[in-house]
Design a protein around this motif. Sequence first.
Motif, PDB file in Angstrom:
ATOM      1  N   LEU A 195       2.530  -6.756  13.297  1.00  0.00           N
ATOM      2  CA  LEU A 195       1.697  -7.484  12.348  1.00  0.00           C
ATOM      3  C   LEU A 195       1.321  -8.848  12.911  1.00  0.00           C
ATOM      4  CD1 LEU A 195       3.378  -6.706   8.908  1.00  0.00           C
ATOM      5  CD2 LEU A 195       1.041  -6.174   9.601  1.00  0.00           C
ATOM      6  N   GLY A 196       0.047  -9.181  12.786  1.00  0.00           N
ATOM      7  CA  GLY A 196      -0.466 -10.444  13.302  1.00  0.00           C
ATOM      8  C   GLY A 196      -1.232 -10.219  14.583  1.00  0.00           C
ATOM      9  N   GLU A 197      -2.511 -10.538  14.582  1.00  0.00           N
ATOM     10  CA  GLU A 197      -3.347 -10.300  15.760  1.00  0.00           C
ATOM     11  C   GLU A 197      -2.891 -11.118  16.952  1.00  0.00           C
ATOM     12  OE1 GLU A 197      -7.745  -9.327  14.519  1.00  0.00           O
ATOM     13  OE2 GLU A 197      -6.987 -10.966  13.247  1.00  0.00           O
ATOM     14  N   LYS A 198      -2.192 -12.219  16.704  1.00  0.00           N
ATOM     15  CA  LYS A 198      -1.703 -13.063  17.796  1.00  0.00           C
ATOM     16  C   LYS A 198      -0.257 -12.741  18.151  1.00  0.00           C
ATOM     17  CE  LYS A 198      -0.914 -17.889  19.119  1.00  0.00           C
ATOM     18  NZ  LYS A 198      -1.013 -19.317  18.687  1.00  0.00           N
ATOM     19  N   ASP A 199       0.617 -12.615  17.131  1.00  0.00           N
ATOM     20  CA  ASP A 199       2.056 -12.510  17.377  1.00  0.00           C
ATOM     21  C   ASP A 199       2.583 -11.086  17.406  1.00  0.00           C
ATOM     22  OD1 ASP A 199       2.281 -15.323  17.437  1.00  0.00           O
ATOM     23  OD2 ASP A 199       2.376 -15.386  15.252  1.00  0.00           O
ATOM     24  N   ALA A 200       1.925 -10.144  16.737  1.00  0.00           N
ATOM     25  CA  ALA A 200       2.340  -8.732  16.718  1.00  0.00           C
ATOM     26  C   ALA A 200       3.820  -8.594  16.364  1.00  0.00           C
ATOM     27  CB  ALA A 200       2.042  -8.068  18.062  1.00  0.00           C
ATOM     28  N   ASN A 201       4.202  -9.098  15.191  1.00  0.00           N
ATOM     29  CA  ASN A 201       5.602  -9.089  14.776  1.00  0.00           C
ATOM     30  C   ASN A 201       6.047  -7.676  14.423  1.00  0.00           C
ATOM     31  OD1 ASN A 201       5.621 -12.007  14.805  1.00  0.00           O
ATOM     32  ND2 ASN A 201       4.500 -11.926  12.878  1.00  0.00           N
ATOM     33  N   GLY A 202       7.105  -7.206  15.073  1.00  0.00           N
ATOM     34  CA  GLY A 202       7.562  -5.853  14.789  1.00  0.00           C
ATOM     35  C   GLY A 202       8.848  -5.509  15.508  1.00  0.00           C
ATOM     36  N   ALA A 258       0.834  -1.204   0.000  1.00  0.00           N
ATOM     37  CA  ALA A 258       0.000   0.000   0.000  1.00  0.00           C
ATOM     38  C   ALA A 258       0.862   1.244   0.000  1.00  0.00           C
ATOM     39  CB  ALA A 258      -0.915  -0.008   1.216  1.00  0.00           C
ATOM     40  N   ASP A 259       0.446   2.230  -0.761  1.00  0.00           N
ATOM     41  CA  ASP A 259       1.128   3.512  -0.750  1.00  0.00           C
ATOM     42  C   ASP A 259       0.839   4.217   0.568  1.00  0.00           C
ATOM     43  OD1 ASP A 259       1.286   6.563  -1.281  1.00  0.00           O
ATOM     44  OD2 ASP A 259       2.332   5.646  -2.974  1.00  0.00           O
ATOM     45  N   SER A 260       1.834   4.967   1.074  1.00  0.00           N
ATOM     46  CA  SER A 260       1.659   5.619   2.363  1.00  0.00           C
ATOM     47  C   SER A 260       0.490   6.588   2.358  1.00  0.00           C
ATOM     48  CB  SER A 260       2.945   6.361   2.753  1.00  0.00           C
ATOM     49  OG  SER A 260       3.270   7.333   1.778  1.00  0.00           O
ATOM     50  N   ALA A 261       0.172   7.143   1.190  1.00  0.00           N
ATOM     51  CA  ALA A 261      -0.950   8.086   1.126  1.00  0.00           C
ATOM     52  C   ALA A 261      -2.275   7.384   1.331  1.00  0.00           C
ATOM     53  CB  ALA A 261      -0.938   8.790  -0.223  1.00  0.00           C
ATOM     54  N   ASP A 262      -2.307   6.046   1.098  1.00  0.00           N
ATOM     55  CA  ASP A 262      -3.548   5.288   1.252  1.00  0.00           C
ATOM     56  C   ASP A 262      -3.723   4.740   2.659  1.00  0.00           C
ATOM     57  OD1 ASP A 262      -4.030   5.694  -1.427  1.00  0.00           O
ATOM     58  OD2 ASP A 262      -2.964   3.864  -2.012  1.00  0.00           O
ATOM     59  N   LEU A 263      -2.688   4.874   3.496  1.00  0.00           N
ATOM     60  CA  LEU A 263      -2.736   4.262   4.808  1.00  0.00           C
ATOM     61  C   LEU A 263      -3.585   5.096   5.759  1.00  0.00           C
ATOM     62  CD1 LEU A 263       1.018   3.268   5.158  1.00  0.00           C
ATOM     63  CD2 LEU A 263      -0.899   1.826   4.479  1.00  0.00           C
ATOM     64  N   THR A 264      -4.212   4.423   6.698  1.00  0.00           N
ATOM     65  CA  THR A 264      -5.001   5.110   7.717  1.00  0.00           C
ATOM     66  C   THR A 264      -4.057   5.853   8.650  1.00  0.00           C
ATOM     67  OG1 THR A 264      -6.680   3.388   7.637  1.00  0.00           O
ATOM     68  CG2 THR A 264      -6.647   4.812   9.591  1.00  0.00           C
ATOM     69  N   GLN A 265      -4.135   7.158   8.647  1.00  0.00           N
ATOM     70  CA  GLN A 265      -3.264   7.942   9.506  1.00  0.00           C
ATOM     71  C   GLN A 265      -3.946   8.157  10.859  1.00  0.00           C
ATOM     72  OE1 GLN A 265      -0.079   8.836   8.558  1.00  0.00           O
ATOM     73  NE2 GLN A 265      -0.602   7.473   6.859  1.00  0.00           N
ATOM     74  N   THR A 266      -3.447   7.474  11.858  1.00  0.00           N
ATOM     75  CA  THR A 266      -4.058   7.518  13.182  1.00  0.00           C
ATOM     76  C   THR A 266      -3.940   8.914  13.780  1.00  0.00           C
ATOM     77  OG1 THR A 266      -3.453   5.224  13.520  1.00  0.00           O
ATOM     78  CG2 THR A 266      -4.007   6.495  15.482  1.00  0.00           C
ATOM     79  N   GLU A 267      -5.004   9.369  14.414  1.00  0.00           N
ATOM     80  CA  GLU A 267      -4.965  10.626  15.159  1.00  0.00           C
ATOM     81  C   GLU A 267      -4.193  10.359  16.444  1.00  0.00           C
ATOM     82  OE1 GLU A 267      -5.073  14.253  16.304  1.00  0.00           O
ATOM     83  OE2 GLU A 267      -6.134  13.737  14.465  1.00  0.00           O
ATOM     84  N   VAL A 323      -1.011  -4.812   6.988  1.00  0.00           N
ATOM     85  CA  VAL A 323      -0.060  -3.703   6.949  1.00  0.00           C
ATOM     86  C   VAL A 323      -0.767  -2.365   7.061  1.00  0.00           C
ATOM     87  CG1 VAL A 323       1.664  -2.538   5.526  1.00  0.00           C
ATOM     88  CG2 VAL A 323       1.643  -5.033   5.649  1.00  0.00           C
ATOM     89  N   LYS A 324      -1.897  -2.235   6.385  1.00  0.00           N
ATOM     90  CA  LYS A 324      -2.619  -0.957   6.414  1.00  0.00           C
ATOM     91  C   LYS A 324      -3.064  -0.608   7.829  1.00  0.00           C
ATOM     92  CE  LYS A 324      -6.267   1.553   3.964  1.00  0.00           C
ATOM     93  NZ  LYS A 324      -7.290   1.482   2.895  1.00  0.00           N
ATOM     94  N   SER A 325      -3.539  -1.613   8.560  1.00  0.00           N
ATOM     95  CA  SER A 325      -3.985  -1.362   9.936  1.00  0.00           C
ATOM     96  C   SER A 325      -2.814  -1.055  10.860  1.00  0.00           C
ATOM     97  CB  SER A 325      -4.751  -2.578  10.462  1.00  0.00           C
ATOM     98  OG  SER A 325      -5.887  -2.861   9.664  1.00  0.00           O
ATOM     99  N   ALA A 326      -1.640  -1.578  10.528  1.00  0.00           N
ATOM    100  CA  ALA A 326      -0.464  -1.387  11.385  1.00  0.00           C
ATOM    101  C   ALA A 326       0.134   0.012  11.256  1.00  0.00           C
ATOM    102  CB  ALA A 326       0.597  -2.433  11.053  1.00  0.00           C
ATOM    103  N   ALA A 327      -0.199   0.726  10.195  1.00  0.00           N
ATOM    104  CA  ALA A 327       0.322   2.080   9.982  1.00  0.00           C
ATOM    105  C   ALA A 327      -0.351   3.071  10.939  1.00  0.00           C
ATOM    106  CB  ALA A 327       0.085   2.494   8.537  1.00  0.00           C
ATOM    107  N   PRO A 328       0.260   4.262  11.148  1.00  0.00           N
ATOM    108  CA  PRO A 328       1.517   4.710  10.562  1.00  0.00           C
ATOM    109  C   PRO A 328       2.718   4.118  11.277  1.00  0.00           C
ATOM    110  CG  PRO A 328       0.659   6.407  12.004  1.00  0.00           C
ATOM    111  CD  PRO A 328      -0.374   5.316  11.978  1.00  0.00           C
TER     112      PRO A 328
END
Length: 491
Positions: free
Chosen positions: A308-315, A212-221, A243-248
Amino acid sequence: MNMRKKILFSAGALAVALAPAVGFALPEAAGAEVSPTAVCGSAPEHGVVRGETSNTEFIYDDADYLEAKQEARLTNIAKAVWQTSGHRIIYISTTDPAMEDDPEAWLDDYAKAHNISLDSVILVAGGVNYTTTDGQTSDAISDADWKQLLKKSKTAADTHTKRADSFFMTFADYLNKHPVERAGSPAAASQPAKPTPPPEEPETPAASNEPADSADLTQTELGDIIKFPDEGQVPYVGGQPDVKSAAPFIRDHSGVFSKSKIAGWEKQMTALADKYGIAPYIVTVDDFSDQTPQQWGANYYNANQLGLGEKDANGVIMVINPTSRDLWFMGHGDGEKAFTVYGIEKLYYHVKQPLGDDKWDDGLEVYLAQVADYLEQWKAGTPYSESHPLPHPMTLESTAAGAAGAAALGGGAGTLVMRRIRKKHDTAQLQAGATYYVVPGSDQITGSNDVFVNEYTTQVLRPKSSSSDSGYSGGSFSSGGTSFSSGGGKF
C-alpha cells in the motif's frame, strides 16, 4: 477524438541488446527523438486496420529475440488482458532498417499487412525502439500515466527479452484496471447490460469507512507464475494507491488452499490492510526459477507492485513453495518496521509447524492470527523486537510440561528433607573395615573379592537445536533498489 501517443528512442544501430541501461526513453542529449505524450493530431491515414479485428495474434517476433517459453508466456498475458479489459498489447521485433528511418510509417504498413489493430499499445523492438498507443486504448491512458508507464517499463530492461517482460508487466497491470467495453470485445461480451439507475436512487453512499468486501475487489488474472525475468533483480517502482488496487492478497498459484475458504480469508486480510495501512500477502509457487526464496519473493513483490502506498509499498508477504518445502517472509516499508528481523524469525517457527504436516489451511490461519497481533503491536508503538520480545503462548503442551517440572521439583525437595531427618536420628554407624569384627588370634582374612550387585545409569536430555542450526536464516535484504526485512527456511 482518439489521439496517438508515441515514443521513440535509439540505442545505436542494431546494438541495443548489448547496450546497458536502455529503456523506453532516452535523454535528449543522446540525440533521441522523444515525444512521451506527443499529440500528432487525429489517427494517421495509412489504411491501417482499426477497432475490432478477428486477428488474435499478439507477438510478432520476426527478429527471434524471444525464446519459445517467453513468447508463450507473454501471449498468455496478452490474451488475459484482452479478455479482461478489451485492450490489446502487441509486441513486434524486426531487423528491417527501414523502421529506423520512419517508425510510424513502418508500423502502419506492417499493421496493414498483418491485420493488426493499432487500437492497442505496441512495442516495436529493433535497431531503435518505438512504443505507441492509439484509439480507445490511448484514450484509456492519461498523458501523466503514459509518462509513468514508460518510466516503469524502462526499469532494468537492458536486453530485448527483459524489455519485453517489463513492457508486458507494466501495461497489463494498468490496462486491466482501465477496461473499455467496446462493441464486440470479449470484455464487453462478458458484461451483461446494466440499466441506468434512477437519479433519485440513494442507496450507494459517497464514501464509507467499511473495508471493501473481497467480492468487490479486482481479481487479477494471475496467468503464468513467472511475471518477471528469470535472472537478476526486478527494480522497485512502488506500490498501490488503495486497498482495492492492492488485492488480491491470497495468490495461491500452487492451489493448496481450500477454495471455499479463500473469500473469507481475503476479507480478513482486506480488513487488516484497511485498518493498519500494511497489506498482508500470501503467495504459493512451485518453482523459484533457480533463484533463492528471498530473491524470488523480492522480485515478485516489486514486479507486481505489491503493498500500500505508491511511494512506500507498505506490506508483508509470506511465500510458500510446497515442492521445495521453503517458507519465507518479507516486510517492506512500514511492514519492515512491524515485521522486524526478530519478529519474522518467531513468525516462521509459528507457521512452519502446521505446514510441516501439510496442513495448508491451518498454516494460513496461524499466519493471519499472528499478522493481526504483529500489526496491533506495531500500531501501539511496540513492534516485536529484541527489546520487546514475543510472549510465550500458554498451550496444553507447555502446561503439562510445567506441571511435570513442578512435580519433579517438589519431589526432589521432599526427598532432601526426609534424608536430613533420617540422618539426624540414625546414630548407628558402620565401621570402616571387617577387621573390627574379628577376634584377635582367630581366623585371618587372606583374600577378598569385590562383587557388583547393582548398576546405575544416569540419563541427560540433549538440548534442542537452536535457530542457528535449524535451517533458518534471516536479516535485512536489499533488491531492486529497496530493502526488506527477511527470513525463512524449510518446513
